[in-house]
Design a protein around this motif. Structure first.
Motif, mmCIF file in Angstrom:
data_model
loop_
_atom_site.group_PDB
_atom_site.id
_atom_site.type_symbol
_atom_site.label_atom_id
_atom_site.label_comp_id
_atom_site.label_asym_id
_atom_site.label_seq_id
_atom_site.Cartn_x
_atom_site.Cartn_y
_atom_site.Cartn_z
ATOM 1 N N ALA A 1 -17.382 -9.603 15.343
ATOM 2 C CA ALA A 1 -17.005 -8.290 15.853
ATOM 3 C C ALA A 1 -17.937 -7.234 15.276
ATOM 4 N N VAL A 2 -18.336 -6.284 16.102
ATOM 5 C CA VAL A 2 -19.183 -5.188 15.646
ATOM 6 C C VAL A 2 -18.289 -3.982 15.426
ATOM 7 N N GLY A 3 -17.979 -3.705 14.162
ATOM 8 C CA GLY A 3 -17.093 -2.601 13.848
ATOM 9 C C GLY A 3 -17.866 -1.328 13.555
ATOM 10 N N LEU A 4 -17.127 -0.275 13.217
ATOM 11 C CA LEU A 4 -17.723 1.030 12.985
ATOM 12 C C LEU A 4 -18.733 1.026 11.842
ATOM 13 N N ALA A 5 -18.374 0.423 10.721
ATOM 14 C CA ALA A 5 -19.251 0.471 9.558
ATOM 15 C C ALA A 5 -20.575 -0.213 9.838
ATOM 16 N N ALA A 6 -20.520 -1.400 10.447
ATOM 17 C CA ALA A 6 -21.753 -2.125 10.760
ATOM 18 C C ALA A 6 -22.628 -1.332 11.721
ATOM 19 N N ALA A 7 -22.006 -0.694 12.706
ATOM 20 C CA ALA A 7 -22.757 0.104 13.674
ATOM 21 C C ALA A 7 -23.412 1.302 12.991
ATOM 22 N N LEU A 8 -22.671 1.975 12.104
ATOM 23 C CA LEU A 8 -23.215 3.147 11.408
ATOM 24 C C LEU A 8 -24.378 2.773 10.506
ATOM 25 N N LEU A 9 -24.230 1.683 9.784
ATOM 26 C CA LEU A 9 -25.311 1.267 8.890
ATOM 27 C C LEU A 9 -26.545 0.852 9.680
ATOM 28 N N ARG B 1 -12.250 -1.116 15.203
ATOM 29 C CA ARG B 1 -12.838 -1.615 16.450
ATOM 30 C C ARG B 1 -12.197 -1.000 17.684
ATOM 31 N N ASP B 2 -11.236 -0.115 17.489
ATOM 32 C CA ASP B 2 -10.501 0.436 18.626
ATOM 33 C C ASP B 2 -10.484 1.958 18.659
ATOM 34 N N SER B 3 -11.306 2.624 17.855
ATOM 35 C CA SER B 3 -11.170 4.065 17.709
ATOM 36 C C SER B 3 -12.354 4.826 18.294
ATOM 37 N N VAL B 4 -12.029 5.970 18.885
ATOM 38 C CA VAL B 4 -13.040 6.950 19.286
ATOM 39 C C VAL B 4 -13.084 7.989 18.175
ATOM 40 N N VAL B 5 -14.278 8.259 17.649
ATOM 41 C CA VAL B 5 -14.420 9.069 16.447
ATOM 42 C C VAL B 5 -15.551 10.072 16.640
ATOM 43 N N VAL B 6 -15.358 11.300 16.141
ATOM 44 C CA VAL B 6 -16.445 12.279 16.029
ATOM 45 C C VAL B 6 -16.597 12.614 14.551
ATOM 46 N N LEU B 7 -17.803 12.426 14.046
ATOM 47 C CA LEU B 7 -18.114 12.686 12.646
ATOM 48 C C LEU B 7 -19.116 13.833 12.532
ATOM 49 N N ARG B 8 -18.947 14.670 11.523
ATOM 50 C CA ARG B 8 -19.985 15.655 11.199
ATOM 51 C C ARG B 8 -21.095 14.905 10.481
ATOM 52 N N ALA B 9 -22.247 14.810 11.118
ATOM 53 C CA ALA B 9 -23.315 13.942 10.610
ATOM 54 C C ALA B 9 -23.769 14.350 9.218
ATOM 55 N N ALA B 10 -23.795 15.650 8.934
ATOM 56 C CA ALA B 10 -24.243 16.119 7.624
ATOM 57 C C ALA B 10 -23.334 15.637 6.502
ATOM 58 N N ASP B 11 -22.067 15.372 6.801
ATOM 59 C CA ASP B 11 -21.143 14.844 5.800
ATOM 60 C C ASP B 11 -21.211 13.318 5.724
ATOM 61 N N LEU C 1 -13.421 2.191 8.843
ATOM 62 C CA LEU C 1 -13.008 3.581 9.002
ATOM 63 C C LEU C 1 -12.184 4.072 7.823
ATOM 64 N N ARG C 2 -11.309 3.237 7.292
ATOM 65 C CA ARG C 2 -10.513 3.666 6.130
ATOM 66 C C ARG C 2 -11.420 3.956 4.940
ATOM 67 N N THR C 3 -12.444 3.125 4.755
ATOM 68 C CA THR C 3 -13.397 3.350 3.669
ATOM 69 C C THR C 3 -14.137 4.663 3.865
#
Length: 221
Positions: free
Chosen positions: A86-94, A148-158, A175-177
Protein backbone atom coordinates in the motif's frame (compact mmCIF):
# COMPACT_ATOMS: atom_id res chain seq x y z
CA UNK A 1 10.48 31.88 -3.42
CA UNK A 2 7.21 30.25 -2.36
CA UNK A 3 4.69 29.57 -5.13
CA UNK A 4 1.10 30.67 -4.52
CA UNK A 5 -0.06 27.66 -6.51
CA UNK A 6 -0.51 24.33 -4.71
CA UNK A 7 1.11 21.04 -5.54
CA UNK A 8 -1.28 18.09 -5.69
CA UNK A 9 0.06 14.70 -4.60
CA UNK A 10 -2.10 11.78 -5.76
CA UNK A 11 -1.25 8.66 -3.77
CA UNK A 12 -2.33 5.12 -4.39
CA UNK A 13 -3.55 3.64 -1.14
CA UNK A 14 -4.10 -0.11 -1.00
CA UNK A 15 -4.88 -2.41 -3.89
CA UNK A 16 -8.36 -3.46 -2.74
CA UNK A 17 -10.32 -6.62 -3.45
CA UNK A 18 -9.95 -7.92 -6.99
CA UNK A 19 -6.89 -5.84 -7.88
CA UNK A 20 -3.29 -7.02 -7.95
CA UNK A 21 -1.91 -3.59 -7.05
CA UNK A 22 -2.84 0.04 -6.43
CA UNK A 23 -1.58 0.78 -9.94
CA UNK A 24 -3.96 -1.74 -11.51
CA UNK A 25 -6.85 -0.18 -9.60
CA UNK A 26 -5.88 3.35 -10.66
CA UNK A 27 -5.90 2.27 -14.32
CA UNK A 28 -9.12 0.26 -14.09
CA UNK A 29 -11.73 1.57 -16.59
CA UNK A 30 -14.68 3.50 -15.18
CA UNK A 31 -17.15 4.76 -17.79
CA UNK A 32 -14.42 4.48 -20.41
CA UNK A 33 -11.72 6.34 -18.46
CA UNK A 34 -9.04 5.23 -15.98
CA UNK A 35 -10.28 5.47 -12.40
CA UNK A 36 -7.50 7.91 -11.46
CA UNK A 37 -8.49 10.29 -14.29
CA UNK A 38 -11.45 11.57 -12.27
CA UNK A 39 -9.25 12.61 -9.33
CA UNK A 40 -6.85 14.21 -11.79
CA UNK A 41 -9.72 16.27 -13.20
CA UNK A 42 -10.44 17.59 -9.70
CA UNK A 43 -6.73 18.29 -9.19
CA UNK A 44 -6.38 20.13 -12.51
CA UNK A 45 -9.24 22.45 -11.53
CA UNK A 46 -6.99 23.87 -8.79
CA UNK A 47 -4.53 25.02 -11.49
CA UNK A 48 -1.66 23.51 -9.51
CA UNK A 49 2.04 24.17 -9.92
CA UNK A 50 2.45 20.43 -10.45
CA UNK A 51 0.65 17.11 -9.99
CA UNK A 52 2.77 14.36 -8.44
CA UNK A 53 1.65 10.76 -8.90
CA UNK A 54 2.90 8.40 -6.16
CA UNK A 55 2.11 5.38 -8.34
CA UNK A 56 4.31 3.04 -10.34
CA UNK A 57 3.85 1.38 -13.71
CA UNK A 58 2.04 2.83 -16.73
CA UNK A 59 -0.03 5.23 -14.65
CA UNK A 60 2.34 8.08 -15.57
CA UNK A 61 1.41 7.95 -19.26
CA UNK A 62 -2.26 7.71 -18.39
CA UNK A 63 -1.96 10.62 -15.97
CA UNK A 64 -0.30 12.86 -18.53
CA UNK A 65 -2.97 11.99 -21.10
CA UNK A 66 -5.78 12.64 -18.62
CA UNK A 67 -4.44 16.07 -17.71
CA UNK A 68 -3.95 17.02 -21.39
CA UNK A 69 -1.37 19.67 -20.63
CA UNK A 70 -3.45 21.31 -17.87
CA UNK A 71 -0.66 20.81 -15.34
CA UNK A 72 2.88 19.40 -15.30
CA UNK A 73 3.02 15.79 -14.07
CA UNK A 74 5.76 14.00 -12.15
CA UNK A 75 5.52 10.26 -11.53
CA UNK A 76 7.30 8.83 -8.49
CA UNK A 77 8.49 5.25 -8.50
CA UNK A 78 8.02 3.76 -5.00
CA UNK A 79 11.07 2.14 -3.45
CA UNK A 80 9.06 -0.96 -2.54
CA UNK A 81 8.85 -3.53 -5.31
CA UNK A 82 6.04 -5.38 -3.59
CA UNK A 83 3.14 -5.08 -6.05
CA UNK A 84 0.59 -5.46 -3.27
CA UNK A 85 2.22 -2.89 -0.99
CA UNK A 86 0.00 0.00 0.00
CA UNK A 87 1.22 3.50 -0.81
CA UNK A 88 0.31 5.61 2.20
CA UNK A 89 0.68 9.30 2.93
CA UNK A 90 4.10 9.15 4.57
CA UNK A 91 5.69 7.14 1.77
CA UNK A 92 4.21 9.48 -0.84
CA UNK A 93 5.44 12.59 1.01
CA UNK A 94 8.95 11.25 1.44
CA UNK A 95 9.10 10.29 -2.23
CA UNK A 96 8.09 13.83 -3.18
CA UNK A 97 10.43 15.59 -0.71
CA UNK A 98 12.99 16.76 -3.27
CA UNK A 99 10.33 18.39 -5.45
CA UNK A 100 8.65 20.02 -2.45
CA UNK A 101 11.93 21.56 -1.29
CA UNK A 102 12.67 22.82 -4.78
CA UNK A 103 9.28 24.28 -5.69
CA UNK A 104 8.15 25.47 -2.23
CA UNK A 105 4.37 25.49 -2.82
CA UNK A 106 2.07 27.34 -0.43
CA UNK A 107 -0.18 24.30 -0.01
CA UNK A 108 0.26 20.61 -0.59
CA UNK A 109 -2.99 18.79 -1.42
CA UNK A 110 -2.95 15.02 -0.90
CA UNK A 111 -5.66 12.94 -2.56
CA UNK A 112 -6.18 9.16 -2.87
CA UNK A 113 -6.42 8.00 -6.49
CA UNK A 114 -9.57 5.95 -5.83
CA UNK A 115 -12.04 8.84 -5.16
CA UNK A 116 -13.68 9.35 -8.58
CA UNK A 117 -16.49 11.58 -7.26
CA UNK A 118 -14.26 14.13 -5.56
CA UNK A 119 -14.65 17.61 -7.07
CA UNK A 120 -12.42 20.67 -7.37
CA UNK A 121 -14.77 22.79 -5.25
CA UNK A 122 -14.36 20.45 -2.29
CA UNK A 123 -10.58 20.64 -2.51
CA UNK A 124 -10.80 24.44 -2.68
CA UNK A 125 -13.03 24.56 0.41
CA UNK A 126 -10.63 22.33 2.34
CA UNK A 127 -7.69 24.55 1.40
CA UNK A 128 -9.70 27.64 2.34
CA UNK A 129 -10.56 26.08 5.72
CA UNK A 130 -6.86 25.45 6.33
CA UNK A 131 -6.02 29.10 5.67
CA UNK A 132 -9.07 30.54 7.47
CA UNK A 133 -8.37 28.58 10.65
CA UNK A 134 -4.57 29.02 10.46
CA UNK A 135 -4.09 25.25 10.33
CA UNK A 136 -0.91 23.48 9.34
CA UNK A 137 -2.95 20.40 8.40
CA UNK A 138 -6.61 20.26 7.37
CA UNK A 139 -8.03 16.76 7.07
CA UNK A 140 -11.16 15.41 5.42
CA UNK A 141 -11.38 11.77 6.46
CA UNK A 142 -12.80 9.48 3.82
CA UNK A 143 -12.54 6.07 5.43
CA UNK A 144 -11.33 3.97 8.35
CA UNK A 145 -7.61 4.04 7.42
CA UNK A 146 -6.37 7.60 7.91
CA UNK A 147 -3.10 6.94 6.10
CA UNK A 148 -4.72 5.60 2.94
CA UNK A 149 -8.22 7.06 2.95
CA UNK A 150 -7.79 10.76 3.70
CA UNK A 151 -7.89 13.95 1.67
CA UNK A 152 -5.44 16.37 3.28
CA UNK A 153 -4.22 19.95 2.75
CA UNK A 154 -0.90 20.77 4.39
CA UNK A 155 0.90 24.10 4.72
CA UNK A 156 4.09 23.16 2.90
CA UNK A 157 6.28 25.54 4.91
CA UNK A 158 5.32 23.66 8.09
CA UNK A 159 5.64 20.20 6.53
CA UNK A 160 9.03 20.45 4.82
CA UNK A 161 11.06 20.83 8.07
CA UNK A 162 9.38 17.67 9.39
CA UNK A 163 10.48 15.41 6.52
CA UNK A 164 13.77 14.27 8.13
CA UNK A 165 11.92 13.32 11.33
CA UNK A 166 9.27 11.54 9.29
CA UNK A 167 11.98 9.58 7.48
CA UNK A 168 13.49 8.54 10.81
CA UNK A 169 10.14 7.45 12.24
CA UNK A 170 9.42 3.77 12.62
CA UNK A 171 7.91 1.77 9.78
CA UNK A 172 4.23 2.47 9.32
CA UNK A 173 4.51 6.14 10.26
CA UNK A 174 1.74 8.13 8.68
CA UNK A 175 -0.82 10.84 9.25
CA UNK A 176 -0.91 10.44 13.03
CA UNK A 177 2.88 10.80 13.12
CA UNK A 178 2.69 13.94 10.97
CA UNK A 179 -0.01 15.37 13.22
CA UNK A 180 2.02 14.60 16.35
CA UNK A 181 5.15 16.21 14.88
CA UNK A 182 3.19 19.34 13.97
CA UNK A 183 1.53 19.50 17.41
CA UNK A 184 4.92 19.17 19.12
CA UNK A 185 5.95 22.33 17.27
CA UNK A 186 2.82 24.18 18.32
CA UNK A 187 1.09 23.86 14.95
CA UNK A 188 -2.65 23.41 14.56
CA UNK A 189 -4.39 20.40 12.99
CA UNK A 190 -8.09 20.33 12.16
CA UNK A 191 -10.78 18.04 10.77
CA UNK A 192 -13.25 19.33 8.18
CA UNK A 193 -16.52 17.57 7.41
CA UNK A 194 -17.75 17.29 3.82
CA UNK A 195 -21.51 17.71 3.37
CA UNK A 196 -21.46 15.81 0.06
CA UNK A 197 -21.13 12.21 1.24
CA UNK A 198 -20.95 10.78 -2.27
CA UNK A 199 -17.74 12.67 -2.97
CA UNK A 200 -15.87 10.65 -0.38
CA UNK A 201 -17.00 7.33 -1.87
CA UNK A 202 -13.99 5.04 -2.15
CA UNK A 203 -13.55 2.41 -4.84
CA UNK A 204 -12.14 -0.20 -2.52
CA UNK A 205 -12.57 -3.16 -4.87
CA UNK A 206 -14.02 -4.15 -8.21
CA UNK A 207 -17.46 -4.54 -6.68
CA UNK A 208 -17.52 -0.75 -6.03
CA UNK A 209 -17.07 0.20 -9.70
CA UNK A 210 -20.75 -0.27 -10.55
CA UNK A 211 -21.86 2.09 -7.76
CA UNK A 212 -19.24 4.67 -8.76
CA UNK A 213 -20.48 4.53 -12.36
CA UNK A 214 -24.09 4.97 -11.23
CA UNK A 215 -23.22 7.98 -9.08
CA UNK A 216 -21.25 9.60 -11.89
CA UNK A 217 -24.13 9.11 -14.32
CA UNK A 218 -26.54 10.67 -11.82
CA UNK A 219 -24.25 13.68 -11.48
CA UNK A 220 -24.21 14.20 -15.26
CA UNK A 221 -28.02 14.01 -15.37
Amino acid sequence: MTSRKPIVLVYGGSAGAGFASAEEKALCPLLGRPLAAYVLDAAAGLRPERVIMALDGDIGKEAAASLSGRAPVTVLRPKSRNAKAAVGLAAALLGASALLRKQKPSDLVLVPADRPLLQTGTLRRLAAARRRNALSLALMSCGPDLDRDSVVVLRAADLIPLLPALARAKAGAGLRTIGALLAARGRKVGLTENSEADETFRVGGRADLARAARLLRQRKN
